[in-house]
Every structure is written in C-alpha cells, then in structure tokens.
Write a protein that holds these residues in place. Structure first.
Motif, PDB file in Angstrom:
ATOM      1  N   GLN A  18     -17.596  17.262  12.822  1.00 17.42           N
ATOM      2  CA  GLN A  18     -17.070  16.331  11.816  1.00 17.42           C
ATOM      3  C   GLN A  18     -18.210  15.641  11.065  1.00 17.42           C
ATOM      4  O   GLN A  18     -18.119  15.412   9.861  1.00 17.42           O
ATOM      5  CB  GLN A  18     -16.184  15.273  12.482  1.00 17.42           C
ATOM      6  N   ALA A  19     -19.282  15.352  11.784  1.00 12.62           N
ATOM      7  CA  ALA A  19     -20.444  14.720  11.133  1.00 12.62           C
ATOM      8  C   ALA A  19     -20.982  15.633  10.025  1.00 12.62           C
ATOM      9  O   ALA A  19     -21.293  15.176   8.914  1.00 12.62           O
ATOM     10  CB  ALA A  19     -21.536  14.420  12.155  1.00 12.62           C
ATOM     11  N   ASP A  20     -21.044  16.953  10.323  1.00  8.23           N
ATOM     12  CA  ASP A  20     -21.496  17.919   9.302  1.00  8.23           C
ATOM     13  C   ASP A  20     -20.602  17.871   8.075  1.00  8.23           C
ATOM     14  O   ASP A  20     -21.076  17.877   6.948  1.00  8.23           O
ATOM     15  CB  ASP A  20     -21.466  19.353   9.869  1.00  8.23           C
ATOM     16  N   ILE A  21     -19.279  17.862   8.332  1.00  6.85           N
ATOM     17  CA  ILE A  21     -18.316  17.854   7.234  1.00  6.85           C
ATOM     18  C   ILE A  21     -18.512  16.612   6.355  1.00  6.85           C
ATOM     19  O   ILE A  21     -18.601  16.703   5.127  1.00  6.85           O
ATOM     20  CB  ILE A  21     -16.855  17.846   7.772  1.00  6.85           C
ATOM     21  N   VAL A  22     -18.598  15.444   7.002  1.00  9.32           N
ATOM     22  CA  VAL A  22     -18.704  14.196   6.235  1.00  9.32           C
ATOM     23  C   VAL A  22     -20.046  14.124   5.503  1.00  9.32           C
ATOM     24  O   VAL A  22     -20.116  13.675   4.364  1.00  9.32           O
ATOM     25  CB  VAL A  22     -18.488  12.959   7.146  1.00  9.32           C
ATOM     26  N   ARG A  23     -21.088  14.620   6.148  1.00  2.00           N
ATOM     27  CA  ARG A  23     -22.401  14.678   5.483  1.00  2.00           C
ATOM     28  C   ARG A  23     -22.289  15.506   4.191  1.00  2.00           C
ATOM     29  O   ARG A  23     -22.800  15.133   3.147  1.00  2.00           O
ATOM     30  CB  ARG A  23     -23.423  15.327   6.419  1.00  2.00           C
ATOM     31  N   ASN A  24     -21.576  16.619   4.340  1.00  2.00           N
ATOM     32  CA  ASN A  24     -21.353  17.502   3.198  1.00  2.00           C
ATOM     33  C   ASN A  24     -20.566  16.830   2.079  1.00  2.00           C
ATOM     34  O   ASN A  24     -20.947  16.869   0.920  1.00  2.00           O
ATOM     35  CB  ASN A  24     -20.561  18.714   3.691  1.00  2.00           C
ATOM     36  N   TRP A  65     -21.870   4.385   1.234  1.00  2.00           N
ATOM     37  CA  TRP A  65     -22.183   2.953   1.384  1.00  2.00           C
ATOM     38  C   TRP A  65     -22.852   2.690   2.721  1.00  2.00           C
ATOM     39  O   TRP A  65     -23.779   1.925   2.837  1.00  2.00           O
ATOM     40  CB  TRP A  65     -20.884   2.126   1.301  1.00  2.00           C
ATOM     41  N   SER A  66     -22.314   3.289   3.751  1.00  2.00           N
ATOM     42  CA  SER A  66     -22.878   3.091   5.080  1.00  2.00           C
ATOM     43  C   SER A  66     -22.593   4.327   5.928  1.00  2.00           C
ATOM     44  O   SER A  66     -21.463   4.804   5.924  1.00  2.00           O
ATOM     45  CB  SER A  66     -22.258   1.859   5.734  1.00  2.00           C
ATOM     46  N   PRO A  67     -23.585   4.857   6.657  1.00  2.00           N
ATOM     47  CA  PRO A  67     -24.990   4.472   6.583  1.00  2.00           C
ATOM     48  C   PRO A  67     -25.597   4.812   5.212  1.00  2.00           C
ATOM     49  O   PRO A  67     -24.948   5.456   4.409  1.00  2.00           O
ATOM     50  CB  PRO A  67     -25.629   5.307   7.690  1.00  2.00           C
ATOM     51  N   THR A  68     -26.830   4.367   5.006  1.00  2.00           N
ATOM     52  CA  THR A  68     -27.465   4.514   3.696  1.00  2.00           C
ATOM     53  C   THR A  68     -27.711   5.960   3.292  1.00  2.00           C
ATOM     54  O   THR A  68     -27.703   6.281   2.114  1.00  2.00           O
ATOM     55  CB  THR A  68     -28.804   3.738   3.703  1.00  2.00           C
ATOM     56  N   SER A  69     -27.936   6.810   4.279  1.00  6.58           N
ATOM     57  CA  SER A  69     -28.265   8.202   3.947  1.00  6.58           C
ATOM     58  C   SER A  69     -27.463   9.146   4.840  1.00  6.58           C
ATOM     59  O   SER A  69     -27.215   8.836   6.013  1.00  6.58           O
ATOM     60  CB  SER A  69     -29.769   8.403   4.151  1.00  6.58           C
ATOM     61  N   PRO A  70     -27.054  10.321   4.297  1.00  6.79           N
ATOM     62  CA  PRO A  70     -26.253  11.257   5.097  1.00  6.79           C
ATOM     63  C   PRO A  70     -26.918  11.628   6.421  1.00  6.79           C
ATOM     64  O   PRO A  70     -26.231  11.882   7.408  1.00  6.79           O
ATOM     65  CB  PRO A  70     -26.134  12.492   4.196  1.00  6.79           C
TER      66      PRO A  70
END
Ligand code: ARG
Ligand code: ZN
Length: 423
Positions: free
Chosen positions: A39-45, A55-60
């Motif tokens: 899920q982290a990969d998906i949201v980073r994408n 907005w948070s965190p500052t960077s993917p």
C-alpha cells in the motif's frame, strides 16, 4: 422470485453512487491510512502523479507501512484517486472537503473586513502588506526597532530583519534569531513572527518575561525568509513549499531552503532532483535566501545564543540533529528545555506538543538551518512546528491563529529565559 429480483435491483441501484459519491466538485485533502508495504508503494505512486500535493509526510520517500498520509487532491482527480485507493483496500477520510472555500476565506480576510472583529494579527497577510507592516512598525517604535536588509531573494525581493531591543543599555548584548516562512505554504509561520514582534513591543515593561528577554538580549526577527514562495502561494498555488529559483537542468522550479544549508547537505532525506519538494539545490547555500541568513549568522555568531526556526504543521518542538541520528553533545540539556516548554503548553493551553531530536522525532532531513546554526556554534538551536496536527494542516483558519501563536510564544519564552540563565 420476483421480490428477490426487485431487491437485487434496488441493492445495485443503492450501490451505484459509490464511486460517484467521492467525486466531489471541490479540491479536497484526504487522510489515508497505509498499513502494508505494498500500500505504501501505491500511495507513493499516487502522490507523485495526478497533480496531487503531498502534505504529510513532506516527501513520498517517507511513506512506509503504518504511515498516516495527508494528500491534497484536485477535484478533477478525486474520482481516479479514490477508485485507486478502494482497489487497493486503502481506507481514507476526508480531512477538508472544500479547500477552495477555505483558501478564499483566508485571503479575503486580508483586506480588513469591517464585519470581522479579528485584529490585524488574527488574519493572514499578503507579502506587500507585511512589507508595509515592517516599515510602519519601525516608524512607530523608533527606539526599539531597527530594520536591516540582509540580502534579497532569487526574484530580488528584499529580506528585512527587525532587530528588537529593550531600552536598557548593556555593554555586550547577547541575541536571539527567529526566522519565519522558510516554507511558503506554512502561513501560520510569518503570522507568528508578526504576532511575536507586536507582543514584544506592546508588553515590554508590562510582562516580566518579555521585559527580561529584551533587556538581556537583542531579538532578530526575519518575518518572511522565502518571499518569492510566499508571494506565489497568494497568487498562484497555495500549496507551494520551495523558493522560486529556476534550474539549469530542469523545467521544475524551486529549491527547499531547509535542505540548502551546509549540514550533511543532500544526503538521505533530501533529493538532488529539481522536481522534488525536498530538492537540496545545486550546492550548499546556492539559494540567495539561505546564503543571506547564513552570512548574517556567521557575522553575528558570537552574540547569537539562541536560534529558532518556525514551521508548520505537526505541533513539535525539535532540536538537532535532523541531518543524522547522532546525538548532539548537549542533547540532555536541549531535551529538558523542550520538555519544560511542552509541559507549559500542555498546562496552559491543554495542547500536546511532541518534542525531541528531529531525526528521531520526525525523519532524517539534512541541510536544515537549525543543524547548520548548531554546528556554527549556536548550541541552543530549535525548530518549532506549530499547529495543527492535520485537521486543517497548512490551511489553518484565521480564527485559530491566536491560539497557535500564544502557545508557541509561551514555549519560546520558556526556552529563551532558560538560555538567558545559561549563557
Ligand atoms: N518539517 C521541516 C522540514 O521538513 C523541519 C524539520 C526539522 N529540521 C530540519 N532541519 N529538517 O524541513
Ligand atoms: Zn516547514
């Protein structure tokens, strides 16, 4: 049989708006609960596409399993984004369902609305207004305020510092440095600098703490360290973070000024890609805004005992290092200072601030002004992250300015008075 069929149709009909009901006609901020690495990969994408703004965190790169992500999503991409979240079983809440209205309210407030009872300091102000305010304040308090130009921004806007002094002459005066508005979208930060200056001037000789501070220290205040970015958030993009410098290798604009200082510059926690929010710039102090502050502090390093940088949001009182997991030599002492300050905020305002060394409290973030100032020899160096925790995030309504500023002021006074005793 017939009844069953009707039920099925009804159920389906009921389900139909499911995808539709998220497709708001407004820009929104979503809070997304990430629980797995996939899920982290998906949201980073997602966060690096679809014109969303993290907005948070500052960077993917800071998104991992078990991260609460705050993501700004423009109206025309809401359907796509929420569908993707659903497909990957990501749960989310809507933090702000209409950011256009909030933004409109915060900028309209600026021209003093006769119906509003809010004071000047309980509103947000345009850059032009702040320049006007600096001039006016210096005129109104000629014996306590001196304005100096310490440099100019990439787009050649002036960087003015107000020097506040008590009326008592002392031989060698120690000093405090406070900067606001390194990051453009953190509007509560310049608002705090204005609040602080006004409070200092109004309550000198009325409030014991501020009187003692001004009698023993000069206080340098830089209300807007990133004027180009701040201007841009008023005219074009409310979500802008960096400055507005152009890069040679890329069409992307802006360097993160809080990654541009010479403290483990551009290592893990910063980016060398100009399109990223945490782009470190071409070299340390490549940005005129960072260079101006660094030059000023270098030439005042013997008198400046306390360095303070004001950001939002998250409610945190932080100290070095951000650029490494190492503990600074006076870690225990700094920890006590922020602990005491946070305790006072909790007692008087019933509000919780996290506190501690930055790298451990938030994340590795090299190239920051606080770490650089620390290494220069200013061993009382802090970054404050003001209100809130994400309810409104960068769009903190004007009605909440006074509380956010008062509690930060209390924390500041608590730390400054201790530093006066110690130095
Ligand atoms: N949240 C801010 C940032 O990401 C401040 C972090 C604390 N200090 C620092 N030097 N990074 O820039
Ligand atoms: Zn910031």
């Amino acid at each position: 049989m017939k009844a069953l069929l009707i039920w099925a149709v009804l159920l389906n009909f009921y389900k139909l708006p499911k995808t539709g009901d998220c497709a708001s006609t407004h820009d929104q901020v979503l809070s997304i609960q990430v629980t797995t690495h996939q899920q982290a990969d998906i949201v980073r994408n997602i966060s690096s596409q679809y014109e969303t703004v993290l907005w948070s965190p500052t960077s993917p790169e800071y998104i991992g399993a078990h991260t609460e992500v705050h993501l700004f999503v423009p109206a025309n991409k809401l359907g796509t984004v929420t569908d993707l979240l659903q497909t990957h079983l990501l749960t989310h809440q809507v933090l702000l369902d209409n950011t256009e209205d909030l933004i409109e309210m915060q900028t309209r407030n600026e021209s003093s609305d006769p119906r509003s009872s809010a004071s000047y300091y309980e509103r947000y102000h345009s850059l032009e207004d702040i320049y006007y305010w600096i001039n006016k304040t210096a005129q109104d308090y000629p014996d306590m305020v001196k304005v100096t130009l310490i440099g100019s921004s990439y787009e050649k806007r002036p960087l003015y510092v107000l020097k506040l002094s008590g009326r008592q002459e002392r031989a060698e005066k120690r000093a405090i440095w406070i900067d606001c508005g390194i990051h453009a979208r953190e509007w509560i930060s310049p608002a705090f600098c204005l609040w602080f200056v006004q409070y200092s001037l109004n309550f000198y000789n009325l409030n014991n703490d501020i009187t003692e501070m001004l009698n023993s220290m000069d206080i340098y205040v830089l209300p807007v360290m990133n004027p180009d970015g701040y201007k841009y958030t008023w005219t074009t993009n409310r979500m802008w973070r960096k400055n507005r410098s152009l890069s040679k290798e890329s069409n992307c604009v802006g360097t993160d000024l809080n990654r541009n200082f010479d403290a483990n510059w551009c290592t893990k926690g910063a980016s060398n890609r100009p399109c990223d929010e945490i782009y470190c710039g071409q070299f340390p102090e490549s940005e005129p805004e960072a260079e101006a502050v660094a030059n000023f502090l270098r030439s005042h390093k013997d008198s400046v005992k306390l360095y303070l940088s004001i950001h939002s949001y998250g409610q945190m009182l932080l100290f070095p290092y951000s650029c490494s997991n190492e503990e600074v030599p006076n870690h225990a002492e700094l920890f006590e200072l922020v602990q005491e300050a946070a305790m006072k905020v909790r007692r008087y305002y019933r509000n919780n601030y996290k506190y501690g060394a930055s790298a451990k409290t938030i994340y590795l973030a090299p190239g920051g002004s606080d770490d650089w100032a620390y290494n220069l020899g200013i061993h009382y160096s802090f970054t404050f992250e003001l209100e809130d925790r994400g309810r409104y995030g960068f769009l903190l309504p004007p009605s909440l300015i006074s509380k956010a500023c008062n509690e930060a002021l209390l924390a500041l006074k608590s730390i400054a008075l201790r530093v006066i005793q110690k130095t």
